[in-house]
Structures are given as structure tokens and as C-alpha cells.
Write a protein that holds these residues in place. Structure first.
Motif, PDB file in Angstrom:
ATOM      1  N   ARG A   9       0.804  -1.220   0.000  1.00 52.58           N
ATOM      2  CA  ARG A   9       0.000   0.000   0.000  1.00 52.58           C
ATOM      3  C   ARG A   9       0.841   1.275   0.000  1.00 52.58           C
ATOM      4  NH1 ARG A   9      -2.423  -3.398   3.805  1.00 52.58           N
ATOM      5  NH2 ARG A   9      -1.586  -2.202   5.555  1.00 52.58           N
ATOM      6  N   GLN A  10       2.174   1.107  -0.078  1.00 51.75           N
ATOM      7  CA  GLN A  10       3.048   2.275  -0.030  1.00 51.75           C
ATOM      8  C   GLN A  10       3.254   2.873  -1.431  1.00 51.75           C
ATOM      9  OE1 GLN A  10       4.039   3.716   2.718  1.00 51.75           O
ATOM     10  NE2 GLN A  10       3.036   2.118   3.935  1.00 51.75           N
ATOM     11  N   TYR A  11       3.420   4.189  -1.434  1.00 50.04           N
ATOM     12  CA  TYR A  11       3.656   4.923  -2.682  1.00 50.04           C
ATOM     13  C   TYR A  11       5.001   5.645  -2.616  1.00 50.04           C
ATOM     14  CZ  TYR A  11      -1.058   4.356  -4.578  1.00 50.04           C
ATOM     15  OH  TYR A  11      -2.212   3.833  -5.122  1.00 50.04           O
ATOM     16  N   GLN A  47       7.210   8.396  -5.389  1.00 46.41           N
ATOM     17  CA  GLN A  47       7.175   9.114  -6.665  1.00 46.41           C
ATOM     18  C   GLN A  47       5.771   9.086  -7.288  1.00 46.41           C
ATOM     19  OE1 GLN A  47      10.267   6.969  -8.736  1.00 46.41           O
ATOM     20  NE2 GLN A  47      11.901   7.909  -7.532  1.00 46.41           N
ATOM     21  N   GLY A  48       4.756   9.100  -6.432  1.00 48.81           N
ATOM     22  CA  GLY A  48       3.382   9.145  -6.897  1.00 48.81           C
ATOM     23  C   GLY A  48       2.821   7.850  -7.425  1.00 48.81           C
ATOM     24  N   ARG A  49       3.492   6.729  -7.184  1.00 47.97           N
ATOM     25  CA  ARG A  49       3.026   5.421  -7.683  1.00 47.97           C
ATOM     26  C   ARG A  49       3.231   4.372  -6.603  1.00 47.97           C
ATOM     27  NH1 ARG A  49       7.375   2.497  -7.894  1.00 47.97           N
ATOM     28  NH2 ARG A  49       9.386   3.447  -8.414  1.00 47.97           N
ATOM     29  N   PRO A  50       2.508   3.226  -6.692  1.00 46.36           N
ATOM     30  CA  PRO A  50       2.731   2.151  -5.722  1.00 46.36           C
ATOM     31  C   PRO A  50       4.130   1.551  -5.901  1.00 46.36           C
ATOM     32  CG  PRO A  50       0.661   1.832  -6.920  1.00 46.36           C
ATOM     33  CD  PRO A  50       1.414   2.909  -7.632  1.00 46.36           C
ATOM     34  N   ARG A  92       6.767  -1.091  -6.707  1.00 45.89           N
ATOM     35  CA  ARG A  92       6.787  -2.261  -7.588  1.00 45.89           C
ATOM     36  C   ARG A  92       7.204  -3.485  -6.779  1.00 45.89           C
ATOM     37  NH1 ARG A  92       9.012   1.781 -11.191  1.00 45.89           N
ATOM     38  NH2 ARG A  92      11.111   1.226 -10.478  1.00 45.89           N
TER      39      ARG A  92
END
Length: 386
Positions: A203-205, A207-210, A212
Motif C-alpha cells: 500500500r506504499q507509494y 514518486q506518486g506510484r505504488p 513495484r
């Protein structure tokens, strides 16, 4: 032609002489050749002052020294800053405090199962077992993962010492498989997934994304390699030292409030972590040696923490030293984020060990055997306990 083409090795880190007594070998190198070259480690830095200089200059001495993705250990700012900000939440006081009862229960139950014996092989019977078990518990991994994880850490250690690249790649792939399977279980469970670190990382983001999956694998692998090896080594070092110093052993039983400072000081003397790596981003001179850009450097923590220029009578156990000089957890922007968790785990383990025993003694006829690089401390540690 690089600078290394012209260099003769100053020492052999994998030699029997060095591995027989790593601390003594690193002490000798610190005084004889404080910045040394070898084919195995390339450049090694031994003096406290030089290592602090490296730690405080991440622009010149980059952490991006790994051939593989390493989150966040193998990153530099600004990339490192964002990943580290996300990771440090897992080591906040409230999380560490919440995990302490489970950690204590794991230690106490294991000790209760062992202390009917007159003798223990402490590393295998407790230290390594405990390190694997608490790592699995902190990540939310099932009990059946403990044995594969224990075997995996041993294989990883052996392949690293041998620098067996194919084996190291296969071992990395094996760990990746474990994490991917656990992530799939949590994804499939959806809102019903267990609320543990492994699930939380999904659930962590950044740079604005989940995150990988390969980033999650890297984070968990770095935590696991660091946690299991270092906690296991540290507990062996601590218990061996107390077995050799029965007066201190008894003092810590009666004054457990001294344990946090005592642990840090004993581990300063007998460092549980040998080294970390950096890579130069520009030509630099350190310790009188000229090092080109792109060269790999190993910071020998054990040597730095035994440097008599900083620690008067460095072999002596003293609680009046400046704690900020102790590089047990590093320094600078890459200081170990997991230090609060590691300190709690070691304190709890030692409280339980001392609380469940009245005396811990060495066995003269069965001396301990030392660990080999990249490990520190002991491979085996026979003890008599009462």
C-alpha cells in the motif's frame, strides 16, 4: 588502464590468517595500512576519522555500489530520501513498542525449551534461531517459512564469501520467489489480508506510484540479510563476553537498566557487522592513497570502533564513552533506520537470557569457532548454563 591495473594487493581479506581472527587482522591493518587495496574488496578503509569522512560526504562516496536494485541502501539523494522517508515509519517507537511483547514471548519460550540441558551450542540453539524467528514475525511471515529462511541465510553467506556469482543469482531468485508468493496471498485476500509489514508495503507509494514488486523484494531482502546475520552475531558476541566476564554478567542481572548502554559498548569492542560498501564518484585522496572515480570502498566498522585515536584503551569495557562516536549503526544520511528495532530485540533477548539463568560459563575444552566474512562473531559457541 585504471588505477587498479597498477596496484599490488596490500592484504588478503579471505586468507586463513585474517579469518582466524578478523578483529586482530583489522586492528593490524588500521595501524599498518589504513587505506588498503585487495582483489577481493578493492579498497578498504580502517580508521575512524576516514570512515566518518566517507559517511559525511555522500556526494563523493556513493551508496549505489550494488550491481542489483537495493532499496534504499544502494541509493543516493534525492531518490534515497523519498524511499527512506517511507521506510522509517516501520521503525517508529510505537511500532517497536508494539512488537516487544511478541519478541519477548518468542525469546522466553525458546529459552524454556533449551534450559533443561547442561550445555548449549548457543549460535545454533538460540541466536540464529531467534534472529530468523523474530524476522519472520516482524514481517508477518508464517512459521513454516522460518526453516527455509534459516537455510537461505546460510546459503547466502556461503555464496557471498566464495563470490560465487551464479549461486548468488540463484539464491536471490529463491528469495524473490518467497516474497512474490506472500504478496500474491495478500493480494488475493484483499481487505481481509493480514495487517503486517509485507502487506503494508503493497500500500506504499513513492514518486506518486505504488511500490513495484521488485522494490518490495529488495526492501525485504535488505532487512532480512541485515537483521538475521547481525542480530545472530550480536547475541553470540554479547553472551560470549558475559561468559568471559562473570562479574559484569551478574551486575546486569541485578541492574538490567544498564543493558542498553552495555550492549552498545560490548558490540563496539566486538563488532557484529564487518563492513558496508561505497563507490567513488570522483577521484579522491584518503589516508594518503589516491583513488579513482568508480572504485569500490569497504568501510570496516569493526576497525573504526576499535580505533585508539577515538576510544582510549579500546579493548576496555567502559560506559563513560561518548556514544555518538560509536559507529555500530553507522552515521550520516544512511545511518541504520532499523536501529531502534535492533536495540529492542537485543535488549529483550538479553533480559530473557539473564532472567532465565543464574550463570553462563564457557566450556574450555570446547572453545568457540569464529565466523568468517561477511559474518562476524562466532560460528559456534558452546556454553554451560544454570
Amino acid at each position: 588502464m585504471t588505477v587498479n591495473d597498477k596496484l599490488q594487493a596490500d592484504w588478503e581479506p579471505k586468507s586463513d590468517a585474517v579469518q582466524r581472527d578478523q578483529r586482530a587482522a583489522y586492528d593490524e591493518m588500521r595501524e599498518r595500512c589504513p587505506v588498503a587495496y585487495s582483489d577481493f574488496l578493492e579498497w578498504s578503509v580502517f580508521r575512524h576519522e576516514d570512515i566518518v569522512r566517507v559517511l559525511m560526504d555522500p556526494d563523493t562516496f556513493s551508496n549505489a555500489a550494488s550491481r542489483h536494485l537495493s532499496v534504499p541502501d544502494g541509493m543516493d539523494p534525492p531518490e534515497h530520501t523519498e524511499y527512506r522517508r517511507m521506510i522509517v515509519q516501520y521503525f517508529q517507537p510505537e511500532r517497536v513498542d508494539a512488537f516487544e511483547p511478541q519478541c519477548r514471548e518468542i525469546a522466553a519460550k525458546r529459552l524454556q525449551s533449551l534450559l533443561g540441558r547442561d550445555e548449549l551450542e548457543f549460535i545454533g540453539d538460540f541466536a540464529h534461531w531467534f534472529a530468523v524467528r523474530i524476522q519472520s514475525a516482524s514481517l508477518g511471515w508464517p512459521l513454516e517459512m522460518c526453516e527455509p529462511l534459516r537455510l537461505w541465510t546460510q546459503k547466502n553467506h556461503q555464496a557471498t564469501f566464495a563470490q560465487d556469482r551464479p549461486a548468488m543469482a540463484e539464491i536471490a531468485k529463491e528469495f524473490e520467489g518467497y516474497v512474490h508468493e506472500l504478496l500474491q496471498i495478500r493480494r488475493a485476500a484483499g481487505a481481509q489480508a493480514s495487517d503486517d509489514i509485507t502487506g503494508s508495503l503493497l500500500r506504499q507509494y513513492v514518486q506518486g506510484r505504488p511500490l513495484r514488486d521488485e522494490e518490495i523484494v529488495s526492501i525485504v531482502r535488505n532487512w532480512t540479510v541485515g537483521e538475521v546475520g547481525t542480530i545472530s552475531a550480536a547475541l553470540g558476541i554479547l553472551v560470549h563476553y558475559l561468559a568471559q566476564h562473570p562479574d559484569l554478567q551478574q551486575q546486569l542481572r541485578t541492574q538490567p537498566s544498564l543493558l542498553p548502554a552495555a550492549i552498545d559498548e560490548i558490540l563496539r569492542i566486538y563488532g557484529p557487522l564487518v563492513s558496508n560498501r561505497r563507490i567513488t564518484t570522483r577521484p579522491v585522496e584518503i589516508g594518503g592513497r589516491k583513488i579513482a572515480a568508480g572504485e569500490r570502498i569497504s568501510l570496516i566498522w569493526i576497525s573504526a570502533n576499535r580505533d585508539g585515536r577515538v576510544f582510549e584503551d579500546p579493548e576496555a569495557y567502559r560506559l563513560d564513552r561518548d556514544p555518538t562516536a560509536n559507529l555500530l549503526y553507522g552515521a550520516g544520511i544512511h545511518v541504520c533506520p532499523g536501529a531502534p528495532l535492533a536495540r529492542m530485540e537485543m535488549r529483550v533477548a538479553m533480559e530473557e537470557i539473564l532472567g532465565h539463568t543464574t550463570r553462563i560459563d564457557p566450556i574450555p575444552e570446547r572453545p568457540p569457532t569464529g565466523a568468517v566474512y561477511p559474518g562476524s562473531g562466532f560460528a559456534t559457541l558452546p556454553l554451560r548454563v544454570r
